[in-house]
Scaffold this motif. Sequence first.
Motif, PDB file in Angstrom:
ATOM      1  N   GLU A 246      25.446  11.225 -84.657  1.00 54.16           N
ATOM      2  CA  GLU A 246      24.008  10.950 -84.634  1.00 54.16           C
ATOM      3  C   GLU A 246      23.437  11.144 -83.236  1.00 54.16           C
ATOM      4  OE1 GLU A 246      23.402   7.768 -88.290  1.00 54.16           O
ATOM      5  OE2 GLU A 246      23.746   7.009 -86.270  1.00 54.16           O
ATOM      6  N   THR A 247      24.208  10.782 -82.219  1.00 55.71           N
ATOM      7  CA  THR A 247      23.753  10.973 -80.839  1.00 55.71           C
ATOM      8  C   THR A 247      23.582  12.451 -80.520  1.00 55.71           C
ATOM      9  OG1 THR A 247      24.822   8.930 -80.082  1.00 55.71           O
ATOM     10  CG2 THR A 247      24.318  10.585 -78.412  1.00 55.71           C
ATOM     11  N   VAL A 248      24.547  13.275 -80.928  1.00 54.61           N
ATOM     12  CA  VAL A 248      24.444  14.718 -80.707  1.00 54.61           C
ATOM     13  C   VAL A 248      23.229  15.279 -81.429  1.00 54.61           C
ATOM     14  CG1 VAL A 248      25.546  16.944 -81.141  1.00 54.61           C
ATOM     15  CG2 VAL A 248      26.913  15.021 -80.326  1.00 54.61           C
ATOM     16  N   PHE A 249      23.048  14.889 -82.690  1.00 48.21           N
ATOM     17  CA  PHE A 249      21.907  15.380 -83.469  1.00 48.21           C
ATOM     18  C   PHE A 249      20.585  14.957 -82.834  1.00 48.21           C
ATOM     19  CE2 PHE A 249      24.047  15.875 -87.913  1.00 48.21           C
ATOM     20  CZ  PHE A 249      24.878  16.848 -87.373  1.00 48.21           C
ATOM     21  N   GLN A 250      20.520  13.703 -82.375  1.00 47.92           N
ATOM     22  CA  GLN A 250      19.292  13.213 -81.764  1.00 47.92           C
ATOM     23  C   GLN A 250      18.973  13.971 -80.482  1.00 47.92           C
ATOM     24  OE1 GLN A 250      19.270   8.997 -81.025  1.00 47.92           O
ATOM     25  NE2 GLN A 250      17.159   8.971 -80.316  1.00 47.92           N
ATOM     26  N   MET A 251      19.987  14.269 -79.691  1.00 45.26           N
ATOM     27  CA  MET A 251      19.768  15.024 -78.455  1.00 45.26           C
ATOM     28  C   MET A 251      19.244  16.425 -78.754  1.00 45.26           C
ATOM     29  SD  MET A 251      23.170  13.918 -76.251  1.00 45.26           S
ATOM     30  CE  MET A 251      22.771  15.014 -74.878  1.00 45.26           C
ATOM     31  N   ILE A 252      19.830  17.081 -79.750  1.00 50.73           N
ATOM     32  CA  ILE A 252      19.377  18.428 -80.117  1.00 50.73           C
ATOM     33  C   ILE A 252      17.972  18.378 -80.690  1.00 50.73           C
ATOM     34  CG2 ILE A 252      19.822  20.430 -81.590  1.00 50.73           C
ATOM     35  CD1 ILE A 252      22.804  19.698 -81.459  1.00 50.73           C
ATOM     36  N   HIS A 253      17.724  17.408 -81.555  1.00 52.19           N
ATOM     37  CA  HIS A 253      16.406  17.277 -82.182  1.00 52.19           C
ATOM     38  C   HIS A 253      15.330  17.031 -81.123  1.00 52.19           C
ATOM     39  CE1 HIS A 253      13.720  15.077 -85.335  1.00 52.19           C
ATOM     40  NE2 HIS A 253      13.374  16.338 -85.185  1.00 52.19           N
ATOM     41  N   GLN A 254      15.606  16.140 -80.197  1.00 48.37           N
ATOM     42  CA  GLN A 254      14.657  15.855 -79.126  1.00 48.37           C
ATOM     43  C   GLN A 254      14.420  17.101 -78.274  1.00 48.37           C
ATOM     44  OE1 GLN A 254      15.553  12.347 -76.822  1.00 48.37           O
ATOM     45  NE2 GLN A 254      14.457  13.105 -75.019  1.00 48.37           N
ATOM     46  N   PHE A 255      15.482  17.839 -77.978  1.00 49.90           N
ATOM     47  CA  PHE A 255      15.366  19.056 -77.183  1.00 49.90           C
ATOM     48  C   PHE A 255      14.480  20.079 -77.886  1.00 49.90           C
ATOM     49  CE2 PHE A 255      17.115  23.214 -75.768  1.00 49.90           C
ATOM     50  CZ  PHE A 255      16.813  23.107 -74.420  1.00 49.90           C
ATOM     51  N   ILE A 256      14.658  20.234 -79.189  1.00 44.66           N
ATOM     52  CA  ILE A 256      13.841  21.178 -79.959  1.00 44.66           C
ATOM     53  C   ILE A 256      12.380  20.753 -79.964  1.00 44.66           C
ATOM     54  CG2 ILE A 256      13.390  22.069 -82.290  1.00 44.66           C
ATOM     55  CD1 ILE A 256      16.420  21.956 -82.759  1.00 44.66           C
ATOM     56  N   ARG A 257      12.131  19.468 -80.190  1.00 47.10           N
ATOM     57  CA  ARG A 257      10.743  18.990 -80.228  1.00 47.10           C
ATOM     58  C   ARG A 257      10.050  19.203 -78.885  1.00 47.10           C
ATOM     59  NH1 ARG A 257       8.849  15.785 -84.271  1.00 47.10           N
ATOM     60  NH2 ARG A 257       7.501  14.678 -82.805  1.00 47.10           N
ATOM     61  N   GLU A 258      10.765  18.977 -77.797  1.00 46.27           N
ATOM     62  CA  GLU A 258      10.164  19.139 -76.472  1.00 46.27           C
ATOM     63  C   GLU A 258       9.944  20.606 -76.120  1.00 46.27           C
ATOM     64  OE1 GLU A 258      12.881  17.092 -73.979  1.00 46.27           O
ATOM     65  OE2 GLU A 258      12.052  15.106 -74.391  1.00 46.27           O
ATOM     66  N   GLU A 259      10.966  21.433 -76.355  1.00 45.87           N
ATOM     67  CA  GLU A 259      10.908  22.826 -75.922  1.00 45.87           C
ATOM     68  C   GLU A 259      10.090  23.712 -76.851  1.00 45.87           C
ATOM     69  OE1 GLU A 259      12.112  24.083 -73.080  1.00 45.87           O
ATOM     70  OE2 GLU A 259      12.711  22.054 -72.501  1.00 45.87           O
ATOM     71  N   CYS A 260      10.133  23.435 -78.145  1.00 48.88           N
ATOM     72  CA  CYS A 260       9.482  24.317 -79.117  1.00 48.88           C
ATOM     73  C   CYS A 260       8.093  23.838 -79.534  1.00 48.88           C
ATOM     74  CB  CYS A 260      10.361  24.458 -80.361  1.00 48.88           C
ATOM     75  SG  CYS A 260      11.989  25.159 -80.032  1.00 48.88           S
ATOM     76  N   PHE A 261       7.915  22.528 -79.624  1.00 46.93           N
ATOM     77  CA  PHE A 261       6.647  21.994 -80.142  1.00 46.93           C
ATOM     78  C   PHE A 261       5.873  21.146 -79.131  1.00 46.93           C
ATOM     79  CE2 PHE A 261       9.702  22.274 -83.719  1.00 46.93           C
ATOM     80  CZ  PHE A 261       9.100  23.317 -84.404  1.00 46.93           C
ATOM     81  N   GLN A 262       6.445  20.973 -77.935  1.00 50.41           N
ATOM     82  CA  GLN A 262       5.821  20.143 -76.901  1.00 50.41           C
ATOM     83  C   GLN A 262       5.477  18.747 -77.440  1.00 50.41           C
ATOM     84  OE1 GLN A 262       4.530  23.629 -77.268  1.00 50.41           O
ATOM     85  NE2 GLN A 262       6.372  23.885 -76.033  1.00 50.41           N
ATOM     86  N   GLU A 263       6.418  18.199 -78.214  1.00 48.52           N
ATOM     87  CA  GLU A 263       6.260  16.878 -78.794  1.00 48.52           C
ATOM     88  C   GLU A 263       7.298  15.928 -78.206  1.00 48.52           C
ATOM     89  OE1 GLU A 263       3.829  16.152 -80.580  1.00 48.52           O
ATOM     90  OE2 GLU A 263       3.139  17.963 -81.618  1.00 48.52           O
ATOM     91  N   GLY A 264       6.967  14.650 -78.171  1.00 45.96           N
ATOM     92  CA  GLY A 264       7.887  13.651 -77.666  1.00 45.96           C
ATOM     93  C   GLY A 264       8.965  13.307 -78.677  1.00 45.96           C
TER      94      GLY A 264
END
Length: 271
Positions: A246-264
């Motif tokens: 879950e930690t790995v998934f959360q890190m990737i998900h957060q990275f995608i939201r920040e880099e691709c959608f400029q979302e927190g």
Amino acid sequence: MSWSGLLRCTAMEKNGRTVISDCYYEGALKLTRPIYLHPSQPAIYLIHVGGGYVDGDRYKTEIMLQEKAQLIVTTQSATKIYKTIKMPVQQYTSIYLDHQSVFEFFPDPVIAYEKAQFYQEMAVDMKESSTFIYGDIITPGWSESGELFCYDRIRSKLKIYYEGDLMLFDHLYLEPSKGMTGILQMEGYTHFGSLFVISPFMTKNFLQQFERMAARFPASAHLGWSIPMIPGLIVRVFAHETYVIETVFQMIHQFIREECFQEGPIFLRKY
């Protein structure tokens, strides 16, 4: 054809905000009212009111996102598969993603208990401009003998239709009686996770940044990633505990939201 639980949901974009335009459920499946963790993007929680899946249960979920709709979906709790002597538990999910829609799906883990048989199939029909993010975790449940991997079998299929063509077919089959600790199986690990990201944002530049970010993943996670034929990223994770995956998934998900959608970042877990 009767279902132990049936759920249908449609999301649409309206005045710059995604709303649930249609919703129907019956049997053991329900969903919560939308929670806006982000002002324009609702999150819904899928609920199984029976507490667990048992012999012969059959479930069907259909989710449709219209053009520019954005939806986050998770579950209220883990999918618990109990003893299934005669018929395996079956779960079917159909997802349709229209142009520029974004679907983020992170259910809680599947926990397969002693003598459990589980079959799940997900079919995704998406456009080239849409985004599909899905994380799936499988863990062994408690058994009376105290041994791991006492479930009978788990079969999981994911089919992604990209502009009408089948472009990705992932088939996971786990059968403990054939050996789970050897090479090409779990190799000594107990928990397994798969993360799929299909999106036009999965560019060469993004993937290079992802490789640098991957150095920060927990040391207790054993993982690898690959690039499919369509713009995307597939990550596989072995671990000994659910929270590591879950930690790995959360890190990737957060990275995608920040880099691709400029979302927190958002936090979906219930504990």
